[in-house]
Design a protein around this motif. Structure first.
Motif, mmCIF file in Angstrom:
data_model
loop_
_atom_site.group_PDB
_atom_site.id
_atom_site.type_symbol
_atom_site.label_atom_id
_atom_site.label_comp_id
_atom_site.label_asym_id
_atom_site.label_seq_id
_atom_site.Cartn_x
_atom_site.Cartn_y
_atom_site.Cartn_z
ATOM 1 N N GLY A 21 -31.018 -1.991 10.674
ATOM 2 C CA GLY A 21 -31.912 -2.487 11.703
ATOM 3 C C GLY A 21 -31.450 -3.737 12.414
ATOM 4 O O GLY A 21 -30.277 -4.052 12.484
ATOM 5 N N ASP A 77 -28.898 -4.611 18.090
ATOM 6 C CA ASP A 77 -27.976 -3.479 18.109
ATOM 7 C C ASP A 77 -27.326 -3.203 19.465
ATOM 8 O O ASP A 77 -26.714 -2.159 19.641
ATOM 9 C CB ASP A 77 -28.675 -2.203 17.634
ATOM 10 N N GLN A 86 -25.301 -1.206 15.142
ATOM 11 C CA GLN A 86 -26.240 -1.889 14.250
ATOM 12 C C GLN A 86 -25.733 -3.269 13.830
ATOM 13 O O GLN A 86 -24.538 -3.479 13.619
ATOM 14 C CB GLN A 86 -26.458 -1.011 13.013
ATOM 15 N N ASP A 133 -35.171 3.199 14.009
ATOM 16 C CA ASP A 133 -33.825 3.777 13.974
ATOM 17 C C ASP A 133 -33.919 5.128 13.287
ATOM 18 O O ASP A 133 -34.319 5.208 12.120
ATOM 19 C CB ASP A 133 -32.868 2.868 13.210
ATOM 20 N N ARG A 147 -27.160 4.945 19.486
ATOM 21 C CA ARG A 147 -26.506 4.104 18.484
ATOM 22 C C ARG A 147 -25.335 4.843 17.851
ATOM 23 O O ARG A 147 -25.086 6.015 18.086
ATOM 24 C CB ARG A 147 -27.528 3.712 17.422
ATOM 25 N N ASN A 157 -24.343 7.547 11.642
ATOM 26 C CA ASN A 157 -24.552 7.037 10.284
ATOM 27 C C ASN A 157 -23.443 7.524 9.349
ATOM 28 O O ASN A 157 -22.468 8.148 9.782
ATOM 29 C CB ASN A 157 -25.946 7.412 9.760
ATOM 30 N N ILE A 192 -27.379 8.251 15.519
ATOM 31 C CA ILE A 192 -28.640 7.509 15.418
ATOM 32 C C ILE A 192 -29.111 7.150 16.820
ATOM 33 O O ILE A 192 -28.303 6.952 17.729
ATOM 34 C CB ILE A 192 -28.440 6.226 14.585
ATOM 35 N N ARG A 197 -32.056 4.338 18.607
ATOM 36 C CA ARG A 197 -33.104 3.323 18.441
ATOM 37 C C ARG A 197 -34.195 3.647 19.442
ATOM 38 O O ARG A 197 -33.931 3.797 20.632
ATOM 39 C CB ARG A 197 -32.509 1.930 18.696
ATOM 40 N N GLU A 211 -33.908 5.549 9.472
ATOM 41 C CA GLU A 211 -33.020 4.562 8.838
ATOM 42 C C GLU A 211 -33.729 3.226 8.624
ATOM 43 O O GLU A 211 -33.443 2.508 7.669
ATOM 44 C CB GLU A 211 -31.778 4.364 9.710
#
Length: 730
Positions: A80, A83, A150, A261, A290, A293, A299, A301, A349
């Motif tokens: 988090g 970002d 991130q 996220d 983003r 992972n 990902i 946001r 996340e």
């Protein structure tokens, strides 16, 4: 006070590395130090977020400093928080390689923004109303995009960069208190407290929170500089508010937002673009792509308005409601706002919930004053950077970026002062002047932008209340367009001061010679050919933000056959013991660097050429000689008598975007840089260590032009007499 030895790079790491950590399979960072076994430090940094780590790694790169970086958390961020990296910040980090390339390669770049609004036919749902390129191309940003990455990965990159230069964070230690003393060398007395390992918990709504408790163990240290990089709830800032009349001014917007996220499967077409979505009754959503992972899943946001779930604004205050919001409520809000598109949430996340507040500290540094017993202490020894200075909404992607540039601005100033080159009151005083003005601009922009995004009427533009929905949509887009220069970071402009001379006739004694470069603004990027290996290079990156941390003088020579006598006169001036090159010399601290002036030689100097063709007269003043000529028509013998000007030679013979880097046998591309900078007849462009233009002087007006450069540096640098009038080298 015991005498302390300065640490050379590689000597600051006192504890054996245990192999590093890999949190969630995506983060790797060196082990922290855990003990503070010294009593005095050059710089103490409170907080190991992006602001603190940028300051720390910059000072580590400059070298010769004893830096203590503390953080109350026992480990770095792993999920988090911030970002988004904006274009100017990417440019700054590319000037700190390998940081820039590491961040870019790991991130998700966004080159486009899309805008979605309620359907024009009145039916429930949204439709795309506009697609635009993220940033205007006329700013000539190398990476014309926003990076989604991130904060934990960003912190990891900084931590590795620190370790490359012999520095680590000390954890878990928290700032407790400070007081100014009459100690001439280490005037700031700081009390620190050892903390217990962080334990993770959740609030009422299930959002993650960290619980950090003290051990009761305290330690008192002395430091030359104390810098608060400890975020929006800065304890150091609170001390300044309580004891030194600092004020933290601003207001709250009573709108509740969540940041989620997540990994999704969706039919929303712009899921990998930055998308601003406004629904008719359920609030707004902002999608930001983003990185992948650890499973390789992309990902996103989602910044989501969550106080309109019932179709109208909740009457409960945002401050009261924020701890009650759950991830399920956020996902429900996303589904409502984005209808008719569906989002299948594969995994969450991280998430948090927050009201929006815009606040700005009254000062970025503590002025000179008197201790409790009446003894005076120097100014600018306690300073703030990043969110400790300014808080605002995250949706414009400015917080971490502004924090990183705050720290860059502070680092090079401390470096020049502590290397004995700059007057501390004058140079450090400009940190507050420049960055506070930028912080004010940020708060003003965010107040308007975040209110419009949330469907509120900005306090400073009440006329928005009378606009139609279509007019409000157009106004919102215009706000972004109008502020693009600022939000990219490339258009941040500093006012005139001792570092920036827009009108050189006032204090430098020469007339303005170009309108295409502006002191107080980032140097306009341009390309040239590095003569030593015939490589096309972007001139702004030829000198990296690393040791020694000096000024760049781009000497545009024009046509050698016409301007040789002017170059010879400038070289003769530079050789004089009265020139800035010989008057402003670093102190003994600079000699303690592992590789003398540099940690790593710039490619333009690392050639093996002798006879002064690859060595600088004073590495705190980099002379980059740019000749308006084809590389094939120049031999280094032509400049061998130019003394300090001959160490780095470039040919202005390429033009990016017009057959870029194409070798031609005519002069089609010759002079592009000179023309772009408005220096057809040549000139001297003085650029600060942070890449901002400071002053521009003519090269063809004899001594008056050279004296203008002298007057510029006399405004804030410190003359150190050299025994016997002899010139020295680092």
């Amino acid at each position: 006070m015991p005498t302390q030895q300065f640490s050379a790079p590689g000597q600051a790491v006192e504890e054996a590395k245990a192999g590093g950590h890999h949190a969630h399979g995506t983060h790797n960072y060196p082990d922290p130090l855990t003990h503070i076994d010294r009593t005095s430090w050059d710089v103490t940094i409170v907080g190991a977020g992006p602001a603190g780590l940028m300051l720390a790694t910059s000072l580590a790169r400059f070298g010769g400093f004893d830096v203590l970086v503390i953080d109350e958390r026992s480990e770095p961020t792993t999920a988090g928080r911030a970002d988004g990296i904006q274009p100017r910040t990417i440019e700054v980090l590319r000037n700190m390689e390998p940081l820039g390339s590491e961040f870019y390669d790991r991130s998700a770049p966004s080159f486009e923004r899309t805008f979605w609004d309620p359907r024009s036919d009145g039916q429930r749902g949204i439709e795309r109303t506009r697609r635009v390129q993220s940033f205007p191309t006329d700013m000539e940003i190398q990476d014309n995009c926003t990076l989604g990455l991130q904060q934990g990965l960003i912190e990891g990159g900084f931590l590795r960069d620190m370790e490359r230069h012999g520095q680590r964070v000390t954890r878990p230690w928290a700032y407790q208190d400070f007081e100014m003393t009459d100690d001439a060398t280490y005037p700031v007395k700081v009390t620190l407290e050892k903390m217990k390992p962080v334990t993770e918990s959740t609030n009422e709504g299930g959002a993650p929170i960290s619980i950090i408790k003290p051990t009761g163990e305290t330690k008192t240290i002395r430091t030359k500089y104390l810098v608060g990089c400890d975020g929006g709830r800065s304890k150091l800032r609170k001390t300044l508010e309580e004891r030194h009349e600092f004020t933290f001014n601003g207001d709250w917007v009573d709108t509740l937002w969540a940041a989620l996220d997540c990994v999704v499967e969706t039919n929303f077409p712009d899921v990998r673009k930055i998308a601003a979505i406004h629904s008719k009754n359920h609030g707004a959503l902002y999608i930001f792509p983003r990185e992948n992972n650890e499973k390789g899943e992309p990902i996103i946001r989602c910044y989501t308005q969550v106080n309109r779930l019932g179709g109208e604004k909740s009457k409960e205050s945002a401050l009261d409601a924020r701890d009650k919001v759950t991830a399920e409520m956020v996902m429900k809000a996303i589904q409502e706002i984005a209808h008719p598109y569906h989002f299948d949430f594969k995994g969450v996340e991280w998430f948090t919930c927050y009201p929006i507040g815009q606040r700005l500290i009254s000062r970025y540094s503590l002025p000179a004053g008197n201790t409790a017993n009446g003894v005076s202490f120097p100014g600018h020894r306690v300073l703030l950077a990043g969110d400790a200075c300014h808080t605002h909404s995250p949706k414009a992607g400015q917080g971490m970026n502004t924090a990183i540039i705050d720290s860059q601005a502070l680092a090079w100033r401390i470096n020049l002062v502590e290397k004995g080159l700059a007057d501390p009151d004058t140079l450090l005083g400009t940190y507050h002047d420049e960055r506070h003005a930028t912080g004010k601009q940020l708060i003003d922009f965010d107040s308007e932008y975040s209110a419009l995004f949330s469907g509120e009427v900005p306090k400073n533009t009440p006329e928005v209340a009378t606009m139609t929905d279509a007019e409000k949509r157009e106004h919102f887009i215009n706000i972004q367009r109008r502020n693009a220069a600022f939000t990219t970071g490339a258009g941040v402009l500093y006012a005139d001061n001792v570092l920036n001379h827009r009108d050189p006739s006032q204090k430098l004694g020469v007339s303005k010679i170009t309108d295409k470069l502006e002191p107080g603004r980032r140097l306009q990027p341009a390309w040239a050919t590095r003569w030593s290996n015939s490589q096309p290079v972007r001139m702004i990156h030829e000198i990296q933000f690393t040791a020694p941390g000096g000024f760049r003088l781009y000497v545009c020579a024009g046509d050698l056959s016409k301007n040789m006598r002017h170059l010879e006169a400038f070289a003769k001036h530079l050789a004089s013991p009265h020139s800035f090159v010989n008057r402003f010399r670093a102190n003994q601290r600079a000699l303690l660097l592992q590789h003398k002036a540099y940690h790593q030689l710039p490619t333009s100097l690392n050639t093996g050429l002798g006879e002064g063709f690859a060595s600088e007269a004073n590495p705190f003043f980099h002379m980059l000689l740019i000749v308006k000529s084809q590389r094939f028509d120049i031999e280094i013998e032509q400049i061998q008598h130019l003394g300090a000007l001959k160490s780095m030679l470039y040919c202005d013979d390429i033009e990016a975007g017009h057959g870029a880097f194409k070798v031609t046998l005519d002069d089609q591309f010759v002079g592009g840089l000179h023309s772009k900078w408005g220096l057809e007849n040549g000139g001297i462009v003085v650029v600060r260590p942070d890449g901002y233009v400071g002053a521009i002087a003519p090269i063809d007006q004899g001594q008056s032009g050279f004296e203008a450069v002298e007057k510029y540096f006399d405004g804030f640098l410190t003359h150190r007499p050299i025994a016997g009038g002899q010139r020295t080298r680092l």
